[in-house]
Design a protein around this motif. Structure first.
Motif, mmCIF file in Angstrom:
data_model
loop_
_atom_site.group_PDB
_atom_site.id
_atom_site.type_symbol
_atom_site.label_atom_id
_atom_site.label_comp_id
_atom_site.label_asym_id
_atom_site.label_seq_id
_atom_site.Cartn_x
_atom_site.Cartn_y
_atom_site.Cartn_z
ATOM 1 N N LYS A 215 0.846 -1.183 0.000
ATOM 2 C CA LYS A 215 0.000 0.000 0.000
ATOM 3 C C LYS A 215 0.887 1.241 0.000
ATOM 4 O O LYS A 215 1.886 1.299 0.725
ATOM 5 C CB LYS A 215 -0.881 0.057 1.257
ATOM 6 C CG LYS A 215 -2.031 -0.920 1.288
ATOM 7 C CD LYS A 215 -3.207 -0.444 0.448
ATOM 8 C CE LYS A 215 -4.416 -1.356 0.670
ATOM 9 N NZ LYS A 215 -5.533 -0.998 -0.231
ATOM 10 N N LEU A 217 0.495 5.340 0.724
ATOM 11 C CA LEU A 217 -0.424 6.277 1.364
ATOM 12 C C LEU A 217 -0.168 7.693 0.873
ATOM 13 O O LEU A 217 0.977 8.137 0.808
ATOM 14 C CB LEU A 217 -0.247 6.238 2.884
ATOM 15 C CG LEU A 217 -0.180 4.848 3.541
ATOM 16 C CD1 LEU A 217 -0.039 5.001 5.050
ATOM 17 C CD2 LEU A 217 -1.403 4.009 3.192
ATOM 18 N N ALA A 224 -4.145 10.380 -5.066
ATOM 19 C CA ALA A 224 -4.245 8.923 -5.201
ATOM 20 C C ALA A 224 -4.470 8.518 -6.649
ATOM 21 O O ALA A 224 -3.814 7.602 -7.172
ATOM 22 C CB ALA A 224 -5.384 8.401 -4.322
ATOM 23 N N GLU A 236 -6.532 0.345 -5.845
ATOM 24 C CA GLU A 236 -6.586 -0.287 -4.529
ATOM 25 C C GLU A 236 -5.241 -0.250 -3.815
ATOM 26 O O GLU A 236 -5.177 -0.369 -2.582
ATOM 27 C CB GLU A 236 -7.047 -1.753 -4.645
ATOM 28 C CG GLU A 236 -8.506 -1.935 -5.020
ATOM 29 C CD GLU A 236 -8.775 -1.689 -6.499
ATOM 30 O OE1 GLU A 236 -7.778 -1.651 -7.279
ATOM 31 O OE2 GLU A 236 -9.940 -1.529 -6.874
ATOM 32 N N THR A 239 -3.786 4.360 -1.228
ATOM 33 C CA THR A 239 -4.838 4.629 -0.249
ATOM 34 C C THR A 239 -4.738 6.059 0.261
ATOM 35 O O THR A 239 -3.642 6.548 0.567
ATOM 36 C CB THR A 239 -4.720 3.658 0.941
ATOM 37 O OG1 THR A 239 -4.916 2.319 0.469
ATOM 38 C CG2 THR A 239 -5.736 3.968 2.025
ATOM 39 N N LEU A 436 -6.827 2.810 9.040
ATOM 40 C CA LEU A 436 -5.618 2.232 8.461
ATOM 41 C C LEU A 436 -5.243 0.941 9.171
ATOM 42 O O LEU A 436 -4.853 -0.051 8.535
ATOM 43 C CB LEU A 436 -4.470 3.241 8.527
ATOM 44 C CG LEU A 436 -3.114 2.752 8.009
ATOM 45 C CD1 LEU A 436 -3.199 2.295 6.556
ATOM 46 C CD2 LEU A 436 -2.059 3.852 8.167
ATOM 47 N N GLN A 439 -7.247 -1.953 7.841
ATOM 48 C CA GLN A 439 -6.760 -2.448 6.550
ATOM 49 C C GLN A 439 -5.567 -3.371 6.745
ATOM 50 O O GLN A 439 -5.477 -4.435 6.115
ATOM 51 C CB GLN A 439 -6.363 -1.282 5.647
ATOM 52 C CG GLN A 439 -7.506 -0.456 5.113
ATOM 53 C CD GLN A 439 -7.028 0.534 4.061
ATOM 54 O OE1 GLN A 439 -6.388 0.160 3.078
ATOM 55 N NE2 GLN A 439 -7.315 1.800 4.280
#
Length: 447
Positions: A215, A217, A224, A236, A239, A436, A439
């Motif tokens: 991921k 950020l 994004a 996806e 994030t 977060l 996730q």
């Protein structure tokens, strides 16, 4: 004391707990968290809180600071204690990294090599010369199940190591966008040329880092989408994790108001504009200087009694206090920022370059302060002009916005309350950290 470059920084090799560990890597020093309150530290604190929310134990590799000397277990324990005391987090500090200039290669050659690959740039060469890769490899050898890389430099170094596990990469600002905005601002022809020449290498490094991470950020939705397209990854994998702050306790500003007289006497009658930031960060220093030179004379002409305060570390980056125009006050680092906010009538953000989102504006909004900002200064926060803030880009427009709010206290109060309600809904640090953490827990459970 500094160790020789050939000797890697040591760290406590106590065994990891059975439940697993999360390694956090940052280029920030964490030895003076009481004074380190500006945005980049606030974000790191929030991310570390999220990682703690996964149930993993925290390990940290950070930069060597000025308040803790040495690299022995006692020095590492002092940094760990500071994290516990000021951030409320239990973390084992594994190493304090440092950078050592590569004196074997002429600096201009290092700059030119950096235009070919950011891994050969002066900053990366200094990291390698300081033993940072060895420290990080030893930390990875302890088999963390999750890694948080704070900013691009940390992720780039981790990608050069072996055995990188599931990685969360906090880009925060999209570096090549920030670089493009500042391109050509160097004082010499050589600096301007090098700034343009190194952009492709920086872009390649970003792509490599994002593709390696589970991921990535960023602070804002627009960033994004831009980053996913730019790096060729699915949405996806990028994030949105906005900057967040703790919600102020009810009545905290009222209490601060009773302390405000400590700053400027029993009763502060002058209308006050306020900017908060660390001014060694060039976009802040540049914005403050531009405001003083181009906007402040227009405000002062209409309101000779007005003052503008610049609160935050490194005020010398703005200029000499003795040479400031009438009404300009460089407060420097302030212990009681609540008292400063309590006296301010309007918070300004005259930012012209840079990227990411401004934690200082979230801070002002949560305190119900009316805001006048450039469009870039409020970028990514979702403020609508005239609803949560006044967005004004030219010096004359910014001056008019400040004067409008100074002349209409009721309008200013309405704007501040709207900003407060919006910030409470969107920038609650605890809520963001928990989202977060959830996730990451799902990823760890899936294996």
């Amino acid at each position: 004391m500094n160790q020789p470059a050939s000797t890697p920084d040591r760290f406590d090799a106590s065994p990891p707990l059975a439940k697993g560990r999360c390694l956090i890597v940052t280029a920030l020093p964490l030895d003076d968290l009481q004074a380190s309150r500006h945005g980049i530290y606030q974000r790191l604190r929030m991310l570390m809180t999220a990682m703690a929310g996964t149930g993993l134990m925290l390990d940290v590799v950070c930069s060597q600071g000025n308040r803790v000397e040495g690299h022995d277990s006692a020095a590492l324990a002092r940094v760990s204690e500071g994290i516990r005391e000021h951030w409320g987090l239990q973390a084992r500090v594994l190493g304090l990294t440092r950078s050592v200039k590569d004196v074997r290669t002429p600096y201009i050659v290092q700059q030119l090599l950096g235009c070919v690959s950011q891994r050969w740039s002066p900053g990366m060469r200094a990291a390698v010369a300081g033993g940072q890769l060895e420290v990080l490899q030893r930390a990875l050898d302890e088999k963390p199940v999750l890694v948080l890389a704070h900013r691009l430099r940390s992720m780039a170094l981790l990608c050069a190591c072996q055995g990188l596990p599931t990685a969360v990469f906090d880009m925060d600002d999209i570096e090549h966008v920030v670089h493009q905005r500042r391109m050509g601002l160097g004082q010499s022809t050589r600096e301007r040329w090098l700034s343009r020449a190194e952009l492709p290498a920086l872009a390649r490094l970003e792509r490599q880092a994002v593709r390696r991470a589970w991921k990535t950020l960023v602070c804002a939705r627009d960033d994004a989408h831009l980053l996913a397209d730019f790096c060729g990854v699915s949405t996806e994998r990028v994030t949105v994790v906005p900057n967040g702050l703790p919600l102020p306790p009810q009545g905290s500003l009222g209490a601060a108001s009773t302390q405000a007289s400590n700053l400027s006497g029993p009763a502060a009658q002058a209308p006050i504009l306020l900017m908060v930031g660390i001014y060694s960060y060039e976009p802040n220093g540049e914005g403050a200087r531009h405001f003083i030179e181009h906007t402040w004379p227009l405000v002062r002409q209409a309101r000779p009694d007005a003052e503008v305060w610049f609160a935050g570390a490194s005020p010398q980056a703005i200029g000499e206090a003795s040479r400031m125009p009438e009404g300009v006050k460089l407060l420097g680092f302030v212990d009681d920022i609540e008292a400063v906010y309590a006296q301010a009538d309007v918070v300004i953000c005259p930012i012209l370059t840079g990227g990411g989102t401004r934690v200082k504006l979230i801070e002002a909004a949560l305190r119900g302060k009316p805001i006048v900002s450039t469009t870039l200064g409020a970028e990514g926060l979702g403020f609508t002009d005239g609803q949560q803030a006044l967005l004004r880009d030219s010096p004359s427009a910014m001056a008019e916005g400040c004067l409008e709010l100074l002349e209409a206290p009721q309008r200013a109060a309405q704007l501040g309350e709207a900003a407060r309600a919006y910030a409470q809904q969107h920038y609650d640090r605890d809520r963001i950290a928990e989202a977060l953490a959830a996730q990451c827990r799902r990823k760890l459970a899936a294996g």
